[in-house]
Design an enzyme around this catalytic site. Structure first.
Site, short mmCIF file in Angstrom:
data_model
loop_
_atom_site.label_atom_id
_atom_site.label_comp_id
_atom_site.label_asym_id
_atom_site.label_seq_id
_atom_site.Cartn_x
_atom_site.Cartn_y
_atom_site.Cartn_z
N LYS A 80 0.80 -1.29 -0.06
CA LYS A 80 0.00 -0.02 -0.04
C LYS A 80 0.70 1.34 -0.08
O LYS A 80 1.91 1.00 0.64
CB LYS A 80 -1.02 -0.04 1.09
CG LYS A 80 -2.07 1.14 1.40
CD LYS A 80 -2.96 0.99 2.36
CE LYS A 80 -3.94 2.14 2.43
NZ LYS A 80 -4.67 1.79 3.74
N SER A 155 -9.71 1.69 2.83
CA SER A 155 -8.91 2.50 1.78
C SER A 155 -7.93 1.87 1.05
O SER A 155 -7.39 2.09 0.22
CB SER A 155 -8.23 3.60 2.85
OG SER A 155 -7.44 2.93 3.47
N SER A 179 -10.02 -0.63 6.82
CA SER A 179 -9.41 -0.46 5.56
C SER A 179 -8.69 -1.58 5.03
O SER A 179 -8.39 -1.60 3.84
CB SER A 179 -8.49 0.73 5.54
OG SER A 179 -9.23 2.06 5.27
N1 GLN Z 1 -13.25 4.43 6.14
C1 GLN Z 1 -12.45 4.68 7.34
C2 GLN Z 1 -12.07 6.14 7.18
O1 GLN Z 1 -12.30 6.77 6.46
C3 GLN Z 1 -11.53 3.72 7.74
C4 GLN Z 1 -10.23 4.14 6.98
C5 GLN Z 1 -9.25 3.20 7.21
O2 GLN Z 1 -9.29 1.98 7.87
N2 GLN Z 1 -7.95 3.51 7.02
O3 GLN Z 1 -11.80 6.53 8.07
#
Ligand code: GLN
Length: 487
Positions: A80, A155, A179
């Site tokens: 990532k 994400s 995410s």
């Molecule tokens: N969707 C959640 C957010 O936007 C979690 C994102 C994540 O786990 N990095 O904060």
């Protein structure tokens, strides 16, 4: 496109490499070639690291020839794009870091290097890991390999889509509120968020430091355990990593669930959940029962309903502090077209950050401001303690809890882009786990309308072995995880 190696897992690739049926250089060339062809449609990769990969593959072949290899040696991986690799652009899918080249490796990257891994690319993500669809990438949206008109989740959408589309054998992602698990569910791969502190965060670009955790996205549970064997452990460079001994995570994987007690929390079968998801996950739970687990339905975790609110105070608050460093004076994007320092800083942030990141900074700054700190931040921290306590109480009775990973199947690109609240609800089943700092895995548990459905198994702190055991047993009697999308 040839799909010669698309069913490869880490363990099956390792066997081929060991038996000298294939060299790592050949395997790496195959994956680089596949990225070249398929990624025009999937768009999982921000930077292809071909030179690095081939150098690492040559080194891996030597390790294998000398009998100095491990399970990850010579096997291609995607990272990532919020984890630093020395000399390779690390963008966080943000204009702010578009040209940032870190001078050091994240600890997980260092550990993969030592294990002889082959890094084929950096995976697309929501900007600074804020989002649930990868639509917040400043560069492009990743497409779900099962239906290119839909989102891969986020994400870590690039990591999940990349593994599902076989652009690498596995990937690393990060999980702050879901995410890793939510995109794993959306793309039908296996995604683990380890216990907070299990894996070093050194070299991971910080979003919300008390919630962030790095973990693997893989084709199956055995692969997930193999990656965890390499990346786990205390790190002197991350004071929040924990001096817990790292077991061999593959040890207890035997398909037997006798004596295992599993609770099914009713609050996770939320209102508005798609009936197909509800049905598939319940069907999967019955499978666990057939495997010998004692399942108790209707367990109640009443504070779950506050998790979303708590998360959207704590995560933005920490983000607002972490992102203050991007002011154009140290590294990253810097607006130069002015002689006024204040204007320079303002313009740097205005032009460098996308709308979701700005929204989080504003939310966080507000929640932390002196007049509101007690009402929001402090209150959220107190409820966080209640949520954690509630999980601990449940784990006095159960070895694990099982829930859906997400309330819906993958949605259309654009469908929720203008409605942040709808988007935030995608993580309703995964957020509480980060708030409590405990481990959880998402594994493929079926399809509806040809789109993947994920099941989440949640464990006690540092009980990754238990959730591996449960999900491994499930994968021995199902083959959802073996299906690959046609591209
Ligand atoms: N969707 C959640 C957010 O936007 C979690 C994102 C994540 O786990 N990095 O904060």
């Amino acid at each position: 496109m040839t799909d010669k190696y698309t069913d490869l897992t880490i363990h099956s690739a390792h066997e081929l490499l060991k038996a000298k049926k294939l060299s790592s250089v050949e395997l790496t060339r195959y994956y680089l070639d596949r990225i070249g062809k398929i990624d025009q449609a999937v768009r999982a990769v921000v930077t292809v690291t071909g030179d690095l990969a081939l150098r690492q593959a040559e080194k891996a072949d030597k390790l294998i020839a000398g009998g100095k290899d491990g399970p990850l040696t010579g096997v291609p991986v995607l990272i990532k794009d919020n984890m630093c690799i020395d000399g390779i652009r690390t963008t966080c899918s943000s204009k702010m870091l578009e040209n940032f080249i870190p001078p050091y490796n994240a600890t997980v990257v260092e550990k993969l290097n030592n294990a002889g891994a082959v890094i084929v690319g950096k995976a697309n993500m929501d900007e600074f890991a804020m989002g649930s669809s990868t639509e917040n990438s400043a560069f492009f949206t990743t497409h779900n390999p099962w239906d290119l008109s839909r989102v891969p989740g986020g994400s870590s959408g690039g990591s999940a889509a990349g593994v599902a589309a076989c652009e690498a054998v596995y990937a690393l992602g990060s999980d702050t509120g879901g995410s890793i698990r939510q995109p794993a569910g959306f793309c039908s791969v296996t995604g683990l968020k380890p216990t907070y502190g299990r894996v070093s965060r050194y070299g991971l670009v910080a979003f919300a430091s008390s919630l962030d955790q790095i973990g693997p996205l893989t084709k199956d549970v055995l692969d997930s355990a193999l990656v965890m064997n390499v990346i786990s452990g205390q790190d002197p460079k991350d004071s929040t990593s924990v001096p817990e001994t790292v077991p061999d995570f593959t040890k207890g994987l035997n398909g037997d669930l006798k004596g295992m007690k599993i609770g099914i929390p009713k609050e996770y079968f939320v209102e508005g959940m798609q009936p197909e998801v509800d049905a598939a996950v319940k069907e999967a739970i019955r499978k666990l029962e057939e495997l010998g687990a004692k399942v108790e339905w209707g367990v109640s975790l009443p504070h779950t309903r506050h998790a979303l609110a708590v998360y959207y105070i704590i995560a933005p608050s920490e983000a607002s502090a972490n992102l203050a460093r991007y002011d154009g004076s140290k590294y990253g994007f810097s607006y130069q077209d002015t002689n006024n320092m204040w204007e320079g800083m303002e313009k740097t942030k205005q032009l460098g950050f996308g709308p979701e990141v700005k929204r989080r900074i504003m939310l966080g700054t507000y929640a932390l401001s002196s007049g509101y700190y007690d009402a929001y931040y402090l209150k959220a921290q107190k409820v966080r303690t209640l949520i954690r306590r509630e999980f601990n109480q449940a784990f006095e009775k159960y070895d694990a809890l099982v829930t859906p990973t997400s309330p819906t199947i993958p949605f259309k690109i654009g469908e929720k882009a203008d409605n942040p609240l709808q988007m935030y609800l995608s993580d309703i089943c995964t957020l509480p786990v980060n708030i409590a700092g405990i481990p959880a895995i998402s594994i493929p548990a079926g399809f509806a309308k040809n789109l993947p459905i994920g099941m989440q198994v949640i464990g006690k702190p540092f009980a990754e072995e238990t959730i591996f055991k449960i999900s491994y047993a499930y994968q021995q009697v199902t083959d959802w995880h073996k299906k690959t999308p046609k591209l």
